[in-house]
Write a protein that holds these residues in place. Structure first.
Motif, PDB file in Angstrom:
ATOM      1  N   MET A   1       0.897  -1.099   0.112  1.00 15.60           N
ATOM      2  CA  MET A   1      -0.129   0.055   0.100  1.00 15.60           C
ATOM      3  C   MET A   1       0.842   1.199  -0.002  1.00 15.60           C
ATOM      4  O   MET A   1       0.444   2.211  -0.421  1.00 15.60           O
ATOM      5  N   VAL A   3       3.794   1.595  -1.551  1.00 14.79           N
ATOM      6  CA  VAL A   3       4.086   1.879  -2.850  1.00 14.79           C
ATOM      7  C   VAL A   3       3.140   2.624  -3.709  1.00 14.79           C
ATOM      8  O   VAL A   3       3.128   3.554  -4.362  1.00 14.79           O
ATOM      9  N   THR A   4       1.776   2.003  -3.528  1.00 14.33           N
ATOM     10  CA  THR A   4       0.507   2.490  -4.260  1.00 14.33           C
ATOM     11  C   THR A   4       0.446   4.058  -3.700  1.00 14.33           C
ATOM     12  O   THR A   4      -0.126   5.110  -4.417  1.00 14.33           O
ATOM     13  N   ARG A   5       0.650   4.313  -2.469  1.00 13.09           N
ATOM     14  CA  ARG A   5       0.441   5.629  -1.945  1.00 13.09           C
ATOM     15  C   ARG A   5       1.364   6.671  -2.660  1.00 13.09           C
ATOM     16  O   ARG A   5       1.152   7.878  -3.016  1.00 13.09           O
ATOM     17  N   THR A   6       2.741   6.117  -2.775  1.00 14.29           N
ATOM     18  CA  THR A   6       3.722   6.869  -3.329  1.00 14.29           C
ATOM     19  C   THR A   6       3.326   7.181  -4.616  1.00 14.29           C
ATOM     20  O   THR A   6       3.542   8.497  -5.386  1.00 14.29           O
ATOM     21  N   TYR A   7       2.977   6.168  -5.485  1.00 13.62           N
ATOM     22  CA  TYR A   7       2.433   6.443  -6.908  1.00 13.62           C
ATOM     23  C   TYR A   7       1.423   7.532  -6.801  1.00 13.62           C
ATOM     24  O   TYR A   7       1.436   8.294  -7.988  1.00 13.62           O
ATOM     25  N   CYS A   8       0.319   7.260  -6.023  1.00 13.42           N
ATOM     26  CA  CYS A   8      -0.642   8.414  -6.030  1.00 13.42           C
ATOM     27  C   CYS A   8      -0.219   9.757  -5.689  1.00 13.42           C
ATOM     28  O   CYS A   8      -0.745  10.736  -6.607  1.00 13.42           O
ATOM     29  N   TRP A  11       1.276  11.144  -9.134  1.00  8.14           N
ATOM     30  CA  TRP A  11       0.420  11.472  -9.680  1.00  8.14           C
ATOM     31  C   TRP A  11      -0.429  12.648  -9.753  1.00  8.14           C
ATOM     32  O   TRP A  11      -0.518  13.581 -10.295  1.00  8.14           O
ATOM     33  N   ILE A  45      -7.924   7.398  -4.450  1.00  4.78           N
ATOM     34  CA  ILE A  45      -6.784   7.559  -3.512  1.00  4.78           C
ATOM     35  C   ILE A  45      -7.247   7.793  -2.267  1.00  4.78           C
ATOM     36  O   ILE A  45      -6.678   7.437  -1.342  1.00  4.78           O
ATOM     37  N   VAL A  48      -7.016   4.207  -0.903  1.00  4.49           N
ATOM     38  CA  VAL A  48      -5.668   3.715  -0.628  1.00  4.49           C
ATOM     39  C   VAL A  48      -5.081   4.283   0.667  1.00  4.49           C
ATOM     40  O   VAL A  48      -4.544   3.438   1.486  1.00  4.49           O
ATOM     41  N   ASN A  49      -5.473   5.619   0.926  1.00  4.42           N
ATOM     42  CA  ASN A  49      -5.083   6.394   2.131  1.00  4.42           C
ATOM     43  C   ASN A  49      -5.820   5.344   3.249  1.00  4.42           C
ATOM     44  O   ASN A  49      -5.283   5.289   4.272  1.00  4.42           O
TER      45      ASN A  49
END
Length: 77
Positions: A1, A3-8, A11, A45, A48-49
Motif C-alpha cells: 500500500m 508503494v501505491t500511496r507513493t504512486y498516487c 500522480w 486515492i 488507498v489512504n
C-alpha cells in the motif's frame, strides 16, 4: 500500500502541475479535462489512504498485543 500511496502522490503532483499550467495558459478544455481526471481518481486515492491507515492501525495493535503478552509471560515466570 505504501508503494501505491507513493504512486498516487506522484500522480497528484503531476496532475496538479498540469491543472496549474492549464490555468496559466488559459485553456478551458485542458483545465476541465485535468480537473475531471482529478475528481475521477480522488475516490481511489481516498481508498488507498484508508487501507494504508487500516494496515498501520492493525500493525500497531498486533505489536501492542504481542508486547503485552511477552511482558506478562516474563513477569509471571
Amino acid at each position: 500500500m505504501l508503494v501505491t500511496r507513493t504512486y498516487c502522490d506522484v500522480w497528484m503532483i503531476q496532475n496538479g502541475t498540469m491543472i496549474e499550467s492549464a490555468i496559466i495558459g488559459r485553456s478551458n478544455t485542458d483545465f476541465k479535462n485535468y480537473l475531471f481526471n482529478f475528481c475521477k481518481v480522488m475516490p481511489l486515492i481516498a481508498l488507498v489512504n484508508n487501507f494504508l491507515k487500516l494496515g498501520l492501525n492493525e500493525l500497531k495493535l498486533r505489536f501492542r498485543v504481542r508486547l503485552t503478552k511477552h511482558l506478562y509471560d516474563e513477569y509471571l515466570k
